[in-house]
Design an enzyme around this catalytic site. Sequence first.
Site, PDB file in Angstrom:
ATOM      1  N   SER B  13      -7.355 -36.283  28.285  1.00 15.95           N
ATOM      2  CA  SER B  13      -6.534 -37.451  28.000  1.00 15.95           C
ATOM      3  C   SER B  13      -6.244 -38.226  29.278  1.00 15.95           C
ATOM      4  O   SER B  13      -6.260 -37.660  30.368  1.00 15.95           O
ATOM      5  CB  SER B  13      -5.208 -37.008  27.370  1.00 15.95           C
ATOM      6  OG  SER B  13      -4.320 -38.101  27.265  1.00 15.95           O
ATOM      7  N   HIS B  14      -5.936 -39.503  29.125  1.00 18.07           N
ATOM      8  CA  HIS B  14      -5.485 -40.306  30.256  1.00 18.07           C
ATOM      9  C   HIS B  14      -4.112 -39.857  30.741  1.00 18.07           C
ATOM     10  O   HIS B  14      -3.707 -40.181  31.848  1.00 18.07           O
ATOM     11  CB  HIS B  14      -5.393 -41.787  29.844  1.00 18.07           C
ATOM     12  CG  HIS B  14      -6.725 -42.447  29.722  1.00 18.07           C
ATOM     13  ND1 HIS B  14      -7.621 -42.116  28.747  1.00 18.07           N
ATOM     14  CD2 HIS B  14      -7.314 -43.398  30.482  1.00 18.07           C
ATOM     15  CE1 HIS B  14      -8.708 -42.855  28.897  1.00 18.07           C
ATOM     16  NE2 HIS B  14      -8.543 -43.635  29.954  1.00 18.07           N
ATOM     17  N   SER B  15      -3.390 -39.143  29.894  1.00 16.47           N
ATOM     18  CA  SER B  15      -2.013 -38.755  30.216  1.00 16.47           C
ATOM     19  C   SER B  15      -1.852 -37.249  30.130  1.00 16.47           C
ATOM     20  O   SER B  15      -2.166 -36.633  29.106  1.00 16.47           O
ATOM     21  CB  SER B  15      -1.069 -39.444  29.224  1.00 16.47           C
ATOM     22  OG  SER B  15       0.122 -38.705  29.082  1.00 16.47           O
ATOM     23  N   GLY B  48      -5.100 -41.781  33.872  1.00 22.45           N
ATOM     24  CA  GLY B  48      -6.527 -41.871  34.166  1.00 22.45           C
ATOM     25  C   GLY B  48      -7.181 -40.547  33.836  1.00 22.45           C
ATOM     26  O   GLY B  48      -6.556 -39.688  33.204  1.00 22.45           O
TER      27      GLY B  48
END
Lengths: 90, 134
Positions: B13-15, B48
């Site tokens: 995940s980006h988070s 990211g």
Amino acid sequence: MPESCEAAVTLSGDLHARPAGSLAMAAAKFASAVELTVGASKADARSVLAVMGLGATSGQQVTVRAAGPDARQAVTTMIGILADATRVGD
Amino acid sequence: MSDEAKVGIVLVSHSAALAEGTAEIAGQIGGGTVVIATAGGTEDGSIGTSIAKVRRALRLADAGAGVVILPDLGSSVLTVRALLSESENLPGPLAVADAPFVEGTVAATVTAAAGGDIKAVLSAAEEARHARKL
């Protein structure tokens, strides 16, 4: 020779995500196909998302149908989980 | 079936918070018997993706039965693809699920917990796209 079996239980609490997971994991252990019916909605008991998608709530009747070599045992197990899991309101 | 190693899950995940929260939900629903490793955010903790984090998560999740990877969006998919195309020292077999992140993770985890093989776990994740909530 596959047999089929059916039983129903009235929920004493809502069918939440965790009991749905317990049902799906238990259903996967049986060779029989297991289907849950609530009103007009049906779900393959092995699919946790389909079971959650039934949106079954306290006071509704859930019918468990199984077809296959271990249908009777599958229905007994499902009914047990439905009765226990919804009792604690998990 | 339950005596054998279970398929592991990797969430990309980006988070970090999204990956960890999704792993927590799926772990609760799936009874906590499946390794769900997370690769969320960049190395410095911002939003990211990090190929190094994905590589580490794959090692953590591999118990010998393979790993199903669930990317959230966009560059998570690109990062996973880049890793799979470049590396030789990855555990295997590996499969990338084209699935909604939360629902796919929950369905994959439950199927892995029940002893499903990598094909069954991948299918469960991808079928999540068709599951209706209402």
